[in-house]
Write a protein that holds these residues in place. Structure first.
Motif, PDB file in Angstrom:
ATOM      1  N   UNK A 199       0.828  -1.205   0.000  1.00  0.00           N
ATOM      2  CA  UNK A 199       0.000   0.000   0.000  1.00  0.00           C
ATOM      3  C   UNK A 199       0.861   1.254   0.000  1.00  0.00           C
ATOM      4  N   UNK A 200       1.938   1.244   0.750  1.00  0.00           N
ATOM      5  CA  UNK A 200       2.792   2.434   0.832  1.00  0.00           C
ATOM      6  C   UNK A 200       3.453   2.766  -0.500  1.00  0.00           C
ATOM      7  N   UNK A 201       3.472   1.802  -1.421  1.00  0.00           N
ATOM      8  CA  UNK A 201       4.112   2.035  -2.722  1.00  0.00           C
ATOM      9  C   UNK A 201       3.106   2.336  -3.835  1.00  0.00           C
ATOM     10  N   UNK A 202       1.822   2.422  -3.494  1.00  0.00           N
ATOM     11  CA  UNK A 202       0.802   2.632  -4.524  1.00  0.00           C
ATOM     12  C   UNK A 202       0.812   4.059  -5.080  1.00  0.00           C
ATOM     13  N   UNK A 203       1.272   5.006  -4.288  1.00  0.00           N
ATOM     14  CA  UNK A 203       1.315   6.405  -4.715  1.00  0.00           C
ATOM     15  C   UNK A 203       2.752   6.899  -4.642  1.00  0.00           C
ATOM     16  N   UNK A 204       3.140   7.680  -5.625  1.00  0.00           N
ATOM     17  CA  UNK A 204       4.498   8.237  -5.666  1.00  0.00           C
ATOM     18  C   UNK A 204       4.475   9.610  -4.997  1.00  0.00           C
ATOM     19  N   UNK A 205       4.541   9.597  -3.674  1.00  0.00           N
ATOM     20  CA  UNK A 205       4.436  10.841  -2.917  1.00  0.00           C
ATOM     21  C   UNK A 205       5.582  11.796  -3.237  1.00  0.00           C
ATOM     22  N   UNK A 206       6.766  11.264  -3.471  1.00  0.00           N
ATOM     23  CA  UNK A 206       7.905  12.128  -3.786  1.00  0.00           C
ATOM     24  C   UNK A 206       7.653  12.923  -5.065  1.00  0.00           C
ATOM     25  N   UNK A 207       7.124  12.257  -6.078  1.00  0.00           N
ATOM     26  CA  UNK A 207       6.840  12.950  -7.337  1.00  0.00           C
ATOM     27  C   UNK A 207       5.716  13.974  -7.162  1.00  0.00           C
ATOM     28  N   UNK A 208       4.723  13.619  -6.365  1.00  0.00           N
ATOM     29  CA  UNK A 208       3.635  14.558  -6.114  1.00  0.00           C
ATOM     30  C   UNK A 208       4.150  15.823  -5.428  1.00  0.00           C
ATOM     31  N   UNK A 209       4.951  15.645  -4.396  1.00  0.00           N
ATOM     32  CA  UNK A 209       5.502  16.801  -3.693  1.00  0.00           C
ATOM     33  C   UNK A 209       6.355  17.664  -4.611  1.00  0.00           C
ATOM     34  N   UNK A 210       7.150  17.021  -5.447  1.00  0.00           N
ATOM     35  CA  UNK A 210       7.984  17.768  -6.388  1.00  0.00           C
ATOM     36  C   UNK A 210       7.120  18.529  -7.384  1.00  0.00           C
ATOM     37  N   UNK A 211       6.029  17.900  -7.821  1.00  0.00           N
ATOM     38  CA  UNK A 211       5.124  18.566  -8.769  1.00  0.00           C
ATOM     39  C   UNK A 211       4.490  19.795  -8.139  1.00  0.00           C
ATOM     40  N   UNK A 212       4.026  19.686  -6.891  1.00  0.00           N
ATOM     41  CA  UNK A 212       3.406  20.845  -6.238  1.00  0.00           C
ATOM     42  C   UNK A 212       4.362  22.040  -6.250  1.00  0.00           C
ATOM     43  N   UNK A 213       5.604  21.793  -5.908  1.00  0.00           N
ATOM     44  CA  UNK A 213       6.569  22.897  -5.803  1.00  0.00           C
ATOM     45  C   UNK A 213       6.988  23.417  -7.176  1.00  0.00           C
ATOM     46  N   UNK A 214       7.300  22.497  -8.079  1.00  0.00           N
ATOM     47  CA  UNK A 214       7.807  22.904  -9.389  1.00  0.00           C
ATOM     48  C   UNK A 214       6.740  23.611 -10.209  1.00  0.00           C
TER      49      UNK A 214
END
Length: 277
Positions: free
Chosen positions: A169-184
């Motif tokens: 379950x912890x690997x179902x979403x790419x939280x790192x990419x999401x966080x990077x997208x919000x900032x970028x």
């Protein structure tokens, strides 16, 4: 992003808050992207025949009934954050194993609904997401159905997964990419907002539509994960930037259209940046 008459017409009607748009306004909007009038008229005829749009008086159209519910759900990106609730570690699960697989359009609507609700497949036909919305499973069930998913799908609260599935379950979403997208992407939009007044009106209208559509689409399909799975503050800041960008786009399109035609493109309440389907 490949822009077609169909995408622009549906994109504008999808965010028009149920109000009709004139054929002339749609032709003028498509012209900004190099799409000819005849192409627009042919596309309007086809969309009407398919029931995706319908006449709303002489020379104007609104969305057809089959996509009205989708339009309401797309528009909810601006208020989705307000529906969030504290997360206590539980999940909402959806089982689709008993649903038909043979009908392609039904399957596509189902997959879109599951994705827009942030659900990811854990086991075959079993989808999960964190239980962090007010209303829990009832909220997700209602939203899935509004997005076109079959009522027969089993939607329920779930917890106490075994350790192997918890790791999965912890690997179902790419939280790192999401966080990077919000900032970028926030930085990209802020940079454009700082320089847009120096652009020609037509250039600014084109750019704000394309950039805004991309940003809004990312929020429409955002899984709205809870902290600490996601940087909720970065998401909030991004959301507020997209709202300001949308308001700027509305003003730019209104100004451009009044100069060209002498009348408003949309009412004051309608956004002009939307999701290109």
């Amino acid at each position: 992003m490949e822009l077609t008459a169909k995408k622009i017409i549906l994109g504008l009607l999808l965010v028009s808050d149920g109000q009709p748009l004139t054929v002339r306004s749609l032709i003028d909007a498509c012209a900004l992207f190099g799409i000819k009038e005849n192409n627009v008229r042919v596309t309007l005829t086809r969309l009407s025949a398919d029931g995706l749009i319908e006449a709303a008086g002489r020379g104007s159209y609104t969305l057809g009934l089959p996509v009205q519910s989708l339009a309401d759900q797309v528009a909810s990106w601006q208020t989705m954050e307000q529906q969030l609730a504290p997360w206590h570690g539980g999940y909402v699960a959806v089982y689709t194993g008993s649903l038909r697989r043979s009908h392609r359009k039904t399957w596509q609507r189902r997959e879109r609904a599951l994705t827009m609700c942030g659900l990811r497949e854990l086991d075959r036909d079993l989808y999960v997401r964190p239980d962090n919305f007010q209303g829990g499973a009832d909220f997700i069930r209602s939203r899935l159905q509004a997005l076109g998913m079959e009522d027969e799908a089993a939607v329920f609260a779930a917890s106490d997964f075994d350790s192997q599935r918890m790791d999965a379950i912890t690997r179902l979403w790419d939280a790192r990419s999401l966080n990077a997208h919000y900032r970028k992407d926030r930085q990209r939009l802020e940079k454009w907002l700082a320089r847009h007044q120096a652009l020609e009106a037509e250039v600014a209208a084109r750019e704000v539509y394309i950039m805004g559509a991309q940003a809004v689409r990312s929020l429409v399909f955002d899984p709205w994960l809870p902290a600490p799975m996601i940087d909720a503050e970065a998401r909030h800041t991004y959301l507020e930037t997209v709202k300001r960008f949308d308001e700027t786009g509305k003003a730019l399109w209104q100004r451009l259209y009044q100069i060209r035609i002498g009348m408003p493109f949309m009412s004051e309440e309608q956004p002009t940046t939307g999701v290109l389907q």
